[in-house]
Design a protein around this motif. Structure first.
Motif, PDB file in Angstrom:
ATOM      1  N   ARG A  38       0.932  -0.846  -0.051  1.00 47.35           N
ATOM      2  CA  ARG A  38       0.091   0.064  -0.087  1.00 47.35           C
ATOM      3  C   ARG A  38       0.942   1.269   0.062  1.00 47.35           C
ATOM      4  O   ARG A  38       1.907   1.022   0.570  1.00 47.35           O
ATOM      5  CB  ARG A  38      -0.780   0.043   1.343  1.00 47.35           C
ATOM      6  N   ASP A  39       0.546   2.245  -0.656  1.00 47.81           N
ATOM      7  CA  ASP A  39       1.170   3.622  -0.648  1.00 47.81           C
ATOM      8  C   ASP A  39       0.957   4.195   0.669  1.00 47.81           C
ATOM      9  O   ASP A  39      -0.202   4.293   1.197  1.00 47.81           O
ATOM     10  CB  ASP A  39       0.735   4.442  -1.792  1.00 47.81           C
ATOM     11  N   ASP A  40       2.179   4.484   1.303  1.00 47.29           N
ATOM     12  CA  ASP A  40       2.045   5.124   2.630  1.00 47.29           C
ATOM     13  C   ASP A  40       1.040   6.417   2.678  1.00 47.29           C
ATOM     14  O   ASP A  40       0.550   6.700   3.585  1.00 47.29           O
ATOM     15  CB  ASP A  40       3.357   5.210   3.164  1.00 47.29           C
ATOM     16  N   LEU A  41       1.362   6.956   1.938  1.00 47.40           N
ATOM     17  CA  LEU A  41       0.861   8.262   1.586  1.00 47.40           C
ATOM     18  C   LEU A  41      -0.899   8.453   1.565  1.00 47.40           C
ATOM     19  O   LEU A  41      -1.378   9.195   2.152  1.00 47.40           O
ATOM     20  CB  LEU A  41       1.517   9.167   0.697  1.00 47.40           C
ATOM     21  N   THR A  42      -1.122   7.535   0.325  1.00 45.35           N
ATOM     22  CA  THR A  42      -2.731   7.668   0.222  1.00 45.35           C
ATOM     23  C   THR A  42      -3.378   6.546   0.421  1.00 45.35           C
ATOM     24  O   THR A  42      -4.740   6.400   0.412  1.00 45.35           O
ATOM     25  CB  THR A  42      -2.833   7.668  -1.511  1.00 45.35           C
ATOM     26  N   GLY A  43      -2.832   5.442   0.755  1.00 48.73           N
ATOM     27  CA  GLY A  43      -3.165   4.130   1.278  1.00 48.73           C
ATOM     28  C   GLY A  43      -3.885   3.207   0.165  1.00 48.73           C
ATOM     29  O   GLY A  43      -4.388   2.281   0.218  1.00 48.73           O
ATOM     30  N   ILE A  44      -3.522   3.449  -1.117  1.00 47.91           N
ATOM     31  CA  ILE A  44      -4.007   3.047  -2.293  1.00 47.91           C
ATOM     32  C   ILE A  44      -3.155   1.633  -2.452  1.00 47.91           C
ATOM     33  O   ILE A  44      -1.836   1.477  -2.262  1.00 47.91           O
ATOM     34  CB  ILE A  44      -3.519   3.844  -3.734  1.00 47.91           C
ATOM     35  N   ALA A  45      -3.907   0.479  -2.634  1.00 46.48           N
ATOM     36  CA  ALA A  45      -3.343  -0.757  -3.028  1.00 46.48           C
ATOM     37  C   ALA A  45      -2.291  -0.773  -3.945  1.00 46.48           C
ATOM     38  O   ALA A  45      -3.102  -0.149  -5.261  1.00 46.48           O
ATOM     39  CB  ALA A  45      -4.380  -1.685  -3.060  1.00 46.48           C
TER      40      ALA A  45
END
Length: 155
Positions: A38-45
């Motif tokens: 997951r992207d730490d900044l946006t939470g996108i998988a």
């Protein structure tokens, strides 16, 4: 999973291979139960596990593989201190499925190869300290907003 106990062992593992990556996490038992990072900044998988390539780039030419491996480990050795003390490096073989937000490879078809022992990180740090020039880890420390008066104005 076996442990890689020295920088020489890691170098031997890398020699002549491609598709090898190092991942800093709590390990394959946890990581392989999820479809990706997951992207730490946006939470996108993301469509694979975030990892760093250990394959030697052509521009490295005939420089020592040992120094290449040391550099690749050293760049992210700060992660256990800034993310989670349980984070450690492990080496894997896999296939690139895309690129993450920091242009890092996102790897699928993961085959764990071994944990990187703490002594290997110490050896890598010593190898880097022996080099001339300014080498440093890719440690991103959050910076507070300095306010509008000190922001760069783009024209």
């Amino acid at each position: 999973m076996p442990e890689i106990g020295s920088l020489g062992e890691l170098t031997d593992l890398l020699d002549g291979r491609t598709g090898v990556y190092v991942r800093w996490s709590r390990g394959p038992d946890i990581d392989l139960g999820t479809p990706g990072s997951r992207d730490d900044l946006t939470g996108i998988a993301l469509p694979g596990l975030s990892a760093n390539a250990m394959d030697v780039e052509p521009w490295w030419r005939d420089r020592p593989l040992r120094l290449w491996a040391a550099r690749r480990l050293y760049d992210y050795a700060h992660l256990p201190r800034v993310k989670d003390r349980r984070v450690r490096p492990w080496v894997l073989h896999g296939t690139v499925a895309g690129r993450g937000p920091d242009n890092e490879p996102l790897v699928t078809d993961v085959q764990p190869l071994g944990w990187v022992g703490a002594g290997v990180i110490e050896e890598a740090e010593q190898e880097i300290k022996r080099q001339r020039g300014r080498w440093g880890p890719l440690n991103r420390t959050p910076v507070s907003d300095p306010g509008p008066q000190s922001r760069r104005q783009w024209s």
